[in-house]
Scaffold this motif. Structure first.
Motif, PDB file in Angstrom:
ATOM      1  N   ARG A  42      -7.671   5.601   2.459  1.00 47.05           N
ATOM      2  CA  ARG A  42      -8.901   4.835   2.665  1.00 47.05           C
ATOM      3  C   ARG A  42      -8.808   3.493   1.932  1.00 47.05           C
ATOM      4  O   ARG A  42      -8.556   3.459   0.730  1.00 47.05           O
ATOM      5  CB  ARG A  42     -10.089   5.642   2.141  1.00 47.05           C
ATOM      6  N   LEU A  43      -8.974   2.434   2.694  1.00 45.03           N
ATOM      7  CA  LEU A  43      -8.911   1.084   2.104  1.00 45.03           C
ATOM      8  C   LEU A  43     -10.258   0.393   2.259  1.00 45.03           C
ATOM      9  O   LEU A  43     -10.971   0.623   3.231  1.00 45.03           O
ATOM     10  CB  LEU A  43      -7.900   0.202   2.850  1.00 45.03           C
ATOM     11  N   GLN A  44     -10.553  -0.488   1.319  1.00 41.03           N
ATOM     12  CA  GLN A  44     -11.683  -1.395   1.473  1.00 41.03           C
ATOM     13  C   GLN A  44     -11.137  -2.779   1.729  1.00 41.03           C
ATOM     14  O   GLN A  44     -10.287  -3.263   0.982  1.00 41.03           O
ATOM     15  CB  GLN A  44     -12.501  -1.432   0.182  1.00 41.03           C
ATOM     16  N   GLU A  55     -12.538   0.547   5.527  1.00 41.90           N
ATOM     17  CA  GLU A  55     -13.966   0.228   5.370  1.00 41.90           C
ATOM     18  C   GLU A  55     -14.058  -1.274   5.248  1.00 41.90           C
ATOM     19  O   GLU A  55     -13.533  -1.847   4.303  1.00 41.90           O
ATOM     20  CB  GLU A  55     -14.507   0.765   4.046  1.00 41.90           C
ATOM     21  N   VAL A  94       0.850  -1.202   0.000  1.00 37.18           N
ATOM     22  CA  VAL A  94       0.000   0.000   0.000  1.00 37.18           C
ATOM     23  C   VAL A  94       0.882   1.247   0.000  1.00 37.18           C
ATOM     24  O   VAL A  94       0.703   2.166  -0.813  1.00 37.18           O
ATOM     25  CB  VAL A  94      -0.931   0.013   1.239  1.00 37.18           C
ATOM     26  N   GLU A 125     -12.860  -7.729  -1.422  1.00 37.35           N
ATOM     27  CA  GLU A 125     -12.174  -6.465  -1.685  1.00 37.35           C
ATOM     28  C   GLU A 125     -10.867  -6.354  -0.889  1.00 37.35           C
ATOM     29  O   GLU A 125     -10.815  -6.736   0.284  1.00 37.35           O
ATOM     30  CB  GLU A 125     -13.064  -5.270  -1.289  1.00 37.35           C
ATOM     31  N   LEU A 126      -9.860  -5.841  -1.545  1.00 38.06           N
ATOM     32  CA  LEU A 126      -8.614  -5.480  -0.875  1.00 38.06           C
ATOM     33  C   LEU A 126      -8.039  -4.375  -1.749  1.00 38.06           C
ATOM     34  O   LEU A 126      -7.232  -4.596  -2.632  1.00 38.06           O
ATOM     35  CB  LEU A 126      -7.670  -6.690  -0.776  1.00 38.06           C
ATOM     36  N   GLN A 127      -8.545  -3.172  -1.508  1.00 39.17           N
ATOM     37  CA  GLN A 127      -8.444  -2.112  -2.489  1.00 39.17           C
ATOM     38  C   GLN A 127      -8.086  -0.790  -1.831  1.00 39.17           C
ATOM     39  O   GLN A 127      -8.619  -0.453  -0.775  1.00 39.17           O
ATOM     40  CB  GLN A 127      -9.847  -2.033  -3.143  1.00 39.17           C
ATOM     41  N   ILE A 128      -7.171  -0.063  -2.460  1.00 39.93           N
ATOM     42  CA  ILE A 128      -6.922   1.321  -2.043  1.00 39.93           C
ATOM     43  C   ILE A 128      -7.996   2.152  -2.730  1.00 39.93           C
ATOM     44  O   ILE A 128      -8.074   2.173  -3.961  1.00 39.93           O
ATOM     45  CB  ILE A 128      -5.537   1.825  -2.499  1.00 39.93           C
ATOM     46  N   VAL A 129      -8.857   2.780  -1.948  1.00 41.38           N
ATOM     47  CA  VAL A 129      -9.960   3.536  -2.543  1.00 41.38           C
ATOM     48  C   VAL A 129      -9.500   4.946  -2.877  1.00 41.38           C
ATOM     49  O   VAL A 129      -9.570   5.394  -4.014  1.00 41.38           O
ATOM     50  CB  VAL A 129     -11.165   3.597  -1.575  1.00 41.38           C
ATOM     51  N   SER A 130      -9.009   5.646  -1.861  1.00 38.49           N
ATOM     52  CA  SER A 130      -8.615   7.033  -2.099  1.00 38.49           C
ATOM     53  C   SER A 130      -7.553   7.461  -1.101  1.00 38.49           C
ATOM     54  O   SER A 130      -7.331   6.793  -0.088  1.00 38.49           O
ATOM     55  CB  SER A 130      -9.832   7.959  -1.993  1.00 38.49           C
ATOM     56  N   VAL A 131      -6.924   8.568  -1.435  1.00 37.22           N
ATOM     57  CA  VAL A 131      -5.848   9.101  -0.605  1.00 37.22           C
ATOM     58  C   VAL A 131      -6.060  10.603  -0.493  1.00 37.22           C
ATOM     59  O   VAL A 131      -6.485  11.234  -1.452  1.00 37.22           O
ATOM     60  CB  VAL A 131      -4.478   8.837  -1.282  1.00 37.22           C
ATOM     61  N   SER A 132      -5.784  11.123   0.682  1.00 34.76           N
ATOM     62  CA  SER A 132      -5.877  12.569   0.841  1.00 34.76           C
ATOM     63  C   SER A 132      -4.462  13.086   1.080  1.00 34.76           C
ATOM     64  O   SER A 132      -3.783  12.624   1.985  1.00 34.76           O
ATOM     65  CB  SER A 132      -6.774  12.851   2.041  1.00 34.76           C
ATOM     66  N   ILE A 161      -7.928   4.637   7.127  1.00 39.26           N
ATOM     67  CA  ILE A 161      -9.365   4.417   7.324  1.00 39.26           C
ATOM     68  C   ILE A 161      -9.726   3.125   6.599  1.00 39.26           C
ATOM     69  O   ILE A 161      -9.555   3.022   5.382  1.00 39.26           O
ATOM     70  CB  ILE A 161     -10.183   5.593   6.742  1.00 39.26           C
TER      71      ILE A 161
END
Ligand SMILES: Nc1nc2c(ncn2[C@@H]2O[C@H](COP(=O)(O)OP(=O)(O)OP(=O)(O)O)[C@@H](O)[C@H]2O)c(=O)[nH]1
Ligand SMILES: [Mg+2]
Ligand SMILES: [Zn+2]
Ligand SMILES: [Zn+2]
Lengths: 126, 249
Positions: A30-32, A65, A10, A105-112, A63
């Motif tokens: 944010r990860l799922q 989810e 990640v 799911e094992l996913q990087i959704v978004s980054v701030s 974070i």
């Protein structure tokens, strides 16, 4: 424990993207994580903090989810939460022709992140 | 300025890409990989010793790569079959990743190899997440481990193309309930084939080899429910209003 390997993956992916975009600091990720991904969220969070050290992600908040596992029986169209351990045969008709709707799911959704101020505004700045 | 970027990247993207490449490269030269997973001591090496020996006797070019945290013992045992064998020491890592394999295969794997068996690190948790470019993923459980093993390790059993029960020669002594084991596997991975073996007595000799050769020749391989998640997952309930992350248009 492979959560450390996952955390490093990640951080590696985000570090690459952040450098490319000249981000100076990452504040959150944010990860799922699906129920059937084979990952322990707490172990991942612990590893993530270590993996971030001395990178542009240092101090970033993680974070997670969690995504419940759901399945659907193709012949009778019933849907159900698989539970843990999962039940992947149909609780209605007993059939084995199952489709998994969610849970892996094992996913990087978004980054701030913070972008470095640039001398000339680009289309990426808002 | 602070902004939120939608990355939408799989955490395992790098491993999966590596595995895909490996599978394609090996397929192009007529080689298929068989990835063996089990807890420590379930009998991976013992079964493999027999299958490699059998393959050699039948004149089928096979090779094996065995991974452990320490010692070359398994490689020494497997090499007695006469097949090319290589020990991979993982340096403390509890699983193999696709990216670790290239360096071991280059210059070692004989061109004519049809089946490359990979004995993963004895561990039913971590190796399950990593595709090694295999055509056949085999998960083993010995009769001494309890009928509920598949329920305790659902990711491992749920992603198997073939399940192998080992050490059936001592099944009666430990009171192994085969029907219960089969029902548990079916719950996690409906339709997957289960074969019973004993490396001690020779039950199920050749079962693994035959399945692997069939897969190499293009016979359909079981598709576990867990590997075929619907491509448009229901949108998970996402935004937590209190979280720092807010989506931006
Ligand atoms: N009775 C009986 N014992 C077996 C059989 N297969 C393996 N064993 C014994 O089980 C023990 C472990 O077998 P291995 O083949 O080393 O197991 P492994 O899965 O390769 O172990 P690791 O590589 O350490 O994870 C050894 O003492 C074997 O002799 C079998 O078919 N019957
Ligand atoms: Mg072994
Ligand atoms: Zn591990
Ligand atoms: Zn049904």
């Amino acid at each position: 424990m492979h959560e450390m390997s996952l955390a490093l993956a990640v951080v590696d992916q985000i570090d690459g993207a952040a450098r490319f975009e000249r981000a100076t600091a990452v504040s959150s990720v944010r990860l799922q994580v699906g129920e059937l991904a084979g990952v322990v969220p707490d172990a991942l969070a612990f590893s993530f903090e270590l993996a971030c050290a001395e990178t542009v992600l240092e101090g970033a908040e993680l974070i997670i989810e969690q995504v419940a596992a759901r399945a659907r029986c193709r012949p009778c169209t019933r849907t159900w939460e698989t539970g843990m351990p999962p039940r992947l045969t149909c609780p209605g008709c007993g059939g084995a022709d199952t489709e998994l709707l969610s849970g892996r799911e094992l996913q990087i959704v978004s980054v701030s992140w913070h972008d470095a101020p640039r001398p000339q505004p680009t289309h990426q700045e808002r | 300025m602070c902004r939120v970027v939608d990355l939408q990247q799989a955490v395992l993207a790098k491993n999966d890409a590596c595995a895909r490449l490996l599978r394609e490269d090996l397929a192009a030269r007529g080689t298929a990989v068989v990835n063996l997973l089990s807890s420590p001591g379930s009998g991976k090496t013992a079964l493999l010793e027999r299958e490699l020996t059998l393959a050699r006797r039948r004149g089928i070019p096979v090779a094996a790569l065995t991974a452990d945290l320490a010692t070359e013992n398994d490689a020494t045992r497997l090499a007695r079959s006469g097949a090319p064998v290589k020990q991979v020491l993982t340096d403390g890592l509890c699983h193999l990743e696709a990216g670790m394999l290239g360096g071991h295969l280059d210059g070692w794997l004989p061109q004519e190899t049809r089946l490359l068996f990979i004995e993963n690190v004895g561990n039913l948790v971590c190796p399950a997440s990593y595709d090694l470019g295999e055509t056949l993923r085999v998960v083993l459980a010995s009769v001494t481990e309890g009928e509920d093993k598949p329920l305790k390790y659902p990711t491992a059993f749920g992603l198997a193309h073939l399940v192998v029960v080992t050490k059936t020669d001592i099944a009666a002594a430990v009171g192994f309930d085969e029907a219960a084991f089969r029902a548990h596997v079916e719950q996690i991975n409906p339709g997957v084939e289960i074969v019973c073996t004993s490396a001690r007595r020779g039950e199920g000799d050749g079962a693994l080899l035959d399945r692997a050769l069939a897969a190499l020749d293009g016979a359909p391989v079981h598709v576990p429910v867990m590997t075929q998640q619907h491509s448009h997952p229901e949108p998970a309930s996402v935004l937590d209003p209190n979280s720092l992350v807010q989506s931006q248009s």
